[in-house]
Design an enzyme around this catalytic site. Structure first.
Site, short mmCIF file in Angstrom:
data_model
loop_
_atom_site.label_atom_id
_atom_site.label_comp_id
_atom_site.label_asym_id
_atom_site.label_seq_id
_atom_site.Cartn_x
_atom_site.Cartn_y
_atom_site.Cartn_z
N GLU A 87 9.98 3.90 0.06
CA GLU A 87 9.99 5.64 0.72
C GLU A 87 11.07 6.03 1.75
O GLU A 87 10.61 6.02 2.86
CB GLU A 87 8.83 4.90 1.47
CG GLU A 87 7.60 3.78 1.77
CD GLU A 87 6.42 2.92 2.61
OE1 GLU A 87 7.00 3.70 3.63
OE2 GLU A 87 6.21 2.74 1.91
N GLU A 140 0.77 -0.44 -4.74
CA GLU A 140 -0.11 -1.90 -3.63
C GLU A 140 -1.36 -0.70 -3.56
O GLU A 140 -1.85 -0.24 -2.75
CB GLU A 140 0.70 -0.95 -2.18
CG GLU A 140 2.62 -1.48 -2.25
CD GLU A 140 2.97 -0.49 -1.03
OE1 GLU A 140 2.73 -0.07 -0.02
OE2 GLU A 140 4.10 -1.24 -1.48
O1 9MR Z 1 0.78 -4.71 4.33
C1 9MR Z 1 2.52 -4.52 5.55
C2 9MR Z 1 1.55 -5.24 6.25
O2 9MR Z 1 1.13 -6.27 6.72
C3 9MR Z 1 2.76 -4.93 7.25
O3 9MR Z 1 2.05 -4.83 9.09
C4 9MR Z 1 2.99 -3.26 7.29
C5 9MR Z 1 4.39 -3.14 8.43
O4 9MR Z 1 5.15 -2.93 7.79
O5 9MR Z 1 3.83 -2.93 5.95
C6 9MR Z 1 2.39 -3.63 5.05
O6 9MR Z 1 2.77 -3.38 3.60
C7 9MR Z 1 3.14 -1.52 3.27
C8 9MR Z 1 4.61 -2.31 2.39
O7 9MR Z 1 5.50 -3.25 2.71
C9 9MR Z 1 5.52 -0.81 2.00
N1 9MR Z 1 3.53 0.44 1.98
C10 9MR Z 1 3.25 0.61 2.55
C11 9MR Z 1 2.67 -0.58 2.98
C12 9MR Z 1 1.30 -0.72 3.81
O8 9MR Z 1 1.42 -0.18 5.34
#
Ligand code: 9MR
Length: 372
Positions: free
Chosen positions: A160, A265
């Site tokens: 990102e 994802e």
């Molecule tokens: O699914 C993840 C969630 O449990 C966390 O709280 C969150 C915060 O950092 O991150 C989520 O995963 C993210 C991923 O690492 C990067 N892309 C977006 C995902 C959804 O937010």
């Protein structure tokens, strides 16, 4: 063949075919139908794993995960905040457990993620001097990527780094290290992990403006003579609004750069939301209508979800070979991050397995594509 035997033979062939196409069991064994087997010749099928699942505390997940998936991404436990909580302190416990759990179950691990502006440890956010930040950046990548080289299959090296308009996000990395930081992250990872696939990962990077920024970023890495093996399109999409044209164009354009294309994802939002993407800092206020289906998704929406997933997988199959992995962001609906974001405490239904780990109509619609 005599006239008595022929109808019997015909009947057994029909019964065999009915069993084969029933969508419930494989004919050769009693094994349930599995995504990883059905798409074996097409692409890998992954899931995000949370801490409980990695620790095998969840018995139903422990059965379903190795049955359905051959690739996995740690949902949180390899993020800097957890794996590198203090300057001189790395905490490998859960990451090591993930690696051994996946090895035992023939699952390839995609490390997630080396460089991300979010979920950074407090000490890193407090670093003032550019030199110290550079040391943190390099040491973090070197230490973790070399430790897991050959143990994880791949890394999301940078996650990102882009804004929606394709410009570089003004993250702490950009501010401290300048916009070559992405290339430098890949250069450092390449040296530390020569046996590991290296990917760039983002959300909405199938959208034209962000895609153009992503392509420019990739070309910059490549023209510096640095290795990048693939690009991840996260795929956090919305019911009835899957951008199929943009996704197709993105597969074509990214693959033309010589990269593997992955959907990293995948989930489909079925609840009201007034923006698209997965920026974890974005939130919405609770209203009377923000959690409309606490007791189950209506059949009409269940069907719509099945149709959306079928259209997506049809497209992925059209580009098999270019698309090398499809990873769902969670094992079942109850474990999805979308129950808590962008509004806490909602009941969401974005995946292929329900809260009891049972396949939903969307699972059947995806499997049916291979049974036609
Ligand atoms: O699914 C993840 C969630 O449990 C966390 O709280 C969150 C915060 O950092 O991150 C989520 O995963 C993210 C991923 O690492 C990067 N892309 C977006 C995902 C959804 O937010």
């Amino acid at each position: 063949m005599n006239l008595i035997k022929f109808p019997l033979l015909l009947l057994s062939i029909c019964m065999l075919m009915a069993a084969c196409f029933s969508g419930k069991k494989n004919t050769t064994s009693n094994e349930p139908v599995s995504l990883k087997n059905v798409f074996k010749k097409d692409f890998g099928i992954g899931t995000a794993l949370n801490t409980e699942q990695i620790q095998e505390k969840d018995p139903k997940a422990a059965v379903l995960i190795p049955q359905q998936f051959n690739m996995a991404t740690p949902e949180n436990i390899m993020k800097a905040e957890i794996i590198h909580p203090q300057w001189d302190n790395y905490n490998y416990e859960l990451a090591d457990k993930m690696v051994s759990y996946c090895e035992k179950n023939n699952i390839k691990v995609n490390g997630h993620t080396l460089i991300w502006h979010s979920q950074l440890p407090l000490f890193a956010r407090r670093i003032q001097s550019v030199d110290s930040f550079k040391t943190f950046f390099t040491d973090h990548i070197k230490t973790i990527a070399s430790r897991y080289d050959g143990k994880v299959y791949s890394w999301d090296v940078v996650n990102e780094a882009l804004n929606e308009d394709g410009t570089m996000r003004k993250s702490v990395f950009l501010q401290k290290l300048g916009d070559d930081f992405v290339t430098e992250a890949f250069r450092t990872a390449q040296a530390a992990a020569p046996n590991t696939q290296l990917y760039y990962n983002d959300y909405n990077n199938e959208q034209p403006a962000k895609r153009a920024g992503c392509i420019a970023l990739i070309k910059k890495i490549q023209s510096a003579g640095v290795r990048i093996d693939g690009v991840g399109i996260q795929g956090h999409w919305h019911l009835g609004r899957i951008p199929l044209k943009d996704i197709e164009e993105s597969i074509i354009q990214y693959a033309a750069l010589g990269l593997q294309v992955m959907f990293t994802e995948l989930d489909i939002e079925v609840l009201p939301r007034n923006f698209q993407g997965a920026d974890v800092s974005q939130r919405m206020n609770t209203t009377a209508s923000s959690n409309p289906y606490p007791n189950g998704l209506p059949d009409s929406l269940q069907q719509k979800l099945a149709d959306d997933y079928a259209s997506l997988f049809k497209l992925f199959l059209k580009y098999k070979g270019k698309v090398t992995r499809v990873t769902f962001w969670g094992v079942n609906d109850g474990q999805s991050w979308l129950n808590g974001w962008p509004i806490r405490g909602r009941t969401n239904y974005p995946l292929l397995f329900d809260r009891n780990f049972l396949p939903k109509p969307a699972f059947n619609s995806v499997i049916a594509l291979k049974r036609k």
